[in-house]
Design an enzyme around this catalytic site. Structure first.
Site, PDB file in Angstrom:
ATOM      1  N   GLU A   1       0.865  -1.185   0.000  1.00  0.00           N
ATOM      2  CA  GLU A   1       0.000   0.000   0.000  1.00  0.00           C
ATOM      3  C   GLU A   1       0.897   1.230   0.000  1.00  0.00           C
ATOM      4  O   GLU A   1       1.727   1.375   0.887  1.00  0.00           O
ATOM      5  CB  GLU A   1      -0.865   0.031   1.258  1.00  0.00           C
ATOM      6  CG  GLU A   1      -1.695  -1.225   1.489  1.00  0.00           C
ATOM      7  CD  GLU A   1      -2.229  -1.274   2.915  1.00  0.00           C
ATOM      8  OE1 GLU A   1      -2.434  -0.211   3.530  1.00  0.00           O
ATOM      9  OE2 GLU A   1      -2.402  -2.389   3.430  1.00  0.00           O
TER      10      GLU A   1
ATOM     11  N   ASP B   1      -6.689   8.616   1.270  1.00  0.00           N
ATOM     12  CA  ASP B   1      -6.520   8.242   2.674  1.00  0.00           C
ATOM     13  C   ASP B   1      -6.439   9.488   3.553  1.00  0.00           C
ATOM     14  O   ASP B   1      -6.493  10.630   3.070  1.00  0.00           O
ATOM     15  CB  ASP B   1      -5.256   7.380   2.821  1.00  0.00           C
ATOM     16  CG  ASP B   1      -5.312   6.484   4.056  1.00  0.00           C
ATOM     17  OD1 ASP B   1      -6.153   6.735   4.931  1.00  0.00           O
ATOM     18  OD2 ASP B   1      -4.523   5.534   4.139  1.00  0.00           O
TER      19      ASP B   1
ATOM     20  N   GLU C   1      -3.891   6.961  -2.320  1.00  0.00           N
ATOM     21  CA  GLU C   1      -3.270   5.688  -1.949  1.00  0.00           C
ATOM     22  C   GLU C   1      -3.618   4.605  -2.947  1.00  0.00           C
ATOM     23  O   GLU C   1      -4.754   4.496  -3.403  1.00  0.00           O
ATOM     24  CB  GLU C   1      -3.721   5.278  -0.537  1.00  0.00           C
ATOM     25  CG  GLU C   1      -3.230   3.895  -0.142  1.00  0.00           C
ATOM     26  CD  GLU C   1      -3.151   3.668   1.372  1.00  0.00           C
ATOM     27  OE1 GLU C   1      -3.184   4.663   2.124  1.00  0.00           O
ATOM     28  OE2 GLU C   1      -3.062   2.503   1.771  1.00  0.00           O
TER      29      GLU C   1
END
Lengths: 60, 457
Positions: free
Chosen positions: B9, B57, B63
């Protein structure tokens, strides 16, 4: 997202590929010096303003 | 585990630089950036047709979470696909902003700090067996993670003792504890949020949030590849040196700030090895483990070679053998070269700008990409593999099922929803499938759901 939405970016990549072939003939050490020379033309001119302007809240 | 699910991520830094003096807040810039996503998926939090998740995010950081991958090069290609997707959004947002009368450029950085010292992360996910005792795993893994920055730090300029110093890691100064459930207030090295997105009876998620975002694909291969190897060693139950650290957080900063690798890291048992010695112990243990059990994939040899080469370079204080492969070394060479050529101090604004622009994801001006174009940074996946990962899911994991469902659902024009484990048809008689096995690439229930959706209501 669909493949079509990436069309604009693909054109850039084709151009880059052409550049890449030319550059590879100049050798490595020339590459570093070239880049050090070229950096000033690539970077935004006001370094302080550019760096200070990048403030975002923290993430995770 | 011989076959493991990996996911990365990445939170990106976002900055809009107006050429007409009219500034945009990061929130506004992010909103413009995600306009095509909202139009596509009616939300700024979507799963794409390549199986990945794209969202905004905390702190308006765009993200990208890769789909589930089970091979390292596949993971690297999918991580790079996230950059390609972001670049496409930047192009579209700049065009749209221009139409609205805003002239300027959007910069996106794959790094972990802004200029005010706020941090954002690159989180690594590893599927691990539930039966592993987590405390033991953390005790064994933290010494590796605290010193792993020697292998894969992204390099940074920070103030240490009133001087600007080039250090290994972007993230080290922003970590506050070893293991906890926090992510923003007090960041731990390992986050305990246990969302396996799989059968929780057999699996759990190891969520590592200490790592720097990685520009170099070769560094990425070493970062994830070495971590996977250390996990295999821990999972085997074999015993090696007790390396539990007395104070991981004090050590992680000290290690980052010392380029010699000779910083002493005090262990709970009282021993005082250097950061480099800890890495050598772990490297030798892994190498010996691989010699006995064999390589579990075809990049193990390359990972061990890279790992050893980095440690040797630090020991010899000669970084020329790794300065096209490892992010901190690639960037260090560039920054020091530029400083020397222009007689600048590390504390100059220009050097801070170089330190930041190394991470600009735009291939036309990002300094990492300009180095790569000149053959000064190595890669492990091709442009073609990255382009493929932009549109196609990993073929060997559940992501393939999710992608199949999303494509079929969109073709019907009906309402649907999807997340890591669920696929749901929101109209008609409806139906929901829970796909708990991240390794399964076929599922009759998904085929049935698609068939139902394709019928007239």
């Amino acid at each position: 997202m669909t493949q079509e939405s990436f069309s604009s970016r693909k054109q850039h990549e084709t151009q880059e590929h052409a550049e890449q072939i030319q550059v590879s003939t100049t050798g490595q050490s020339a590459g570093v010096d070239d880049l050090l020379d070229e950096i000033d033309s690539v970077l935004e001119s006001n370094a302080e303003e550019f760096v200070r302007g990048f403030v975002q809240k923290g993430g995770q | 585990m011989d076959r493991r699910i990996f996911g990365l991520e990445t939170e990106f830094g976002l900055n809009y630089v107006p050429s007409d003096g009219r500034r945009l807040t990061p929130e506004d810039a992010a909103r413009h950036l995600f306009r095509p996503i909202v139009a596509w998926g009616r939300s700024s939090n979507v799963f794409l047709e390549n199986g990945s998740r794209l969202y905004l995010d905390v702190g308006s950081h765009p993200e990208y979470a890769t789909a589930e991958c089970d091979q390292l090069l596949q993971l690297i290609a999918h991580d790079r696909a996230g950059e390609a997707l972001m670049l496409d959004l930047v192009d579209q947002a700049e065009d749209h902003l221009a139409e609205e009368g805003h002239e300027g450029k959007i910069f996106m950085f794959k790094n972990n700090v802004d200029s005010a010292g706020n941090s954002y992360g690159c989180h690594e996910n590893y599927l691990i067996p539930r039966k592993i005792e987590f405390k033991r795993l953390a005790d064994m893994l933290i010494p590796f993670l605290v010193t792993r920055q020697l292998l894969c730090g992204a390099g940074n300029l920070v103030q240490v003792d009133d001087e600007t110093r080039y250090v290994y890691s972007q993230r080290a100064d922003h970590m506050w504890e070893g293991v906890s459930s926090a992510t923003t207030r007090s960041r731990p090295i390992i986050n305990t949020r246990d969302e396996p997105h799989a059968d929780a009876e057999y699996h759990r998620r190891l969520h590592v949030i200490v790592g720097d975002s990685t520009m170099s694909e070769t560094t990425q291969l070493l970062k994830i590849g070495a971590t996977d190897l250390v996990l295999r060693l821990i999972e085997s139950g074999e015993i090696y040196h007790d390396l539990r650290l007395e104070n991981p957080i004090r050590s992680i900063r000290q290690v980052s700030h010392d380029f010699t690798g000779q910083t002493v890291v005090r262990l709970m048992g009282g021993d005082e090895p250097t950061a480099l010695q800890i890495q050598w112990v772990l490297f030798e243990a892994v190498k010996e483990f691989v010699a006995r059990h064999g390589a579990h994939h075809d990049r193990v040899e390359q990972i061990l070679e890279l790992w050893e080469r980095v440690l040797t370079a630090i020991e010899a204080q000669d970084f020329s053998t790794i300065d096209t492969d490892i992010d901190w070394a690639i960037k260090r060479k560039l920054l020091l070269g530029y400083a020397q050529k222009n007689s600048l101090e590390l504390s100059s604004h220009r050097l801070a700008q170089l330190n930041l622009t190394y991470h600009d994801i735009d291939p036309a001006r990002g300094l990492f990409h300009l180095l790569k174009k000149r053959g000064l940074a190595t890669s492990v996946v091709s442009d073609e593999q990255i382009r493929d990962a932009v549109v196609n899911p990993p073929a060997t994991t559940r992501a393939a099922l999710r992608a199949k469902f999303i494509r079929a659902a969109r073709a019907t024009g009906r309402r649907y929803s999807a997340d890591w484990v669920h696929m749901k048809y929101e109209e008609g008689s409806g139906g929901i499938v829970l796909a708990k096995d991240p390794f399964a690439i076929t599922n009759p229930q998904v085929d049935e759901l698609i068939r139902i959706m394709s019928q007239p209501v």
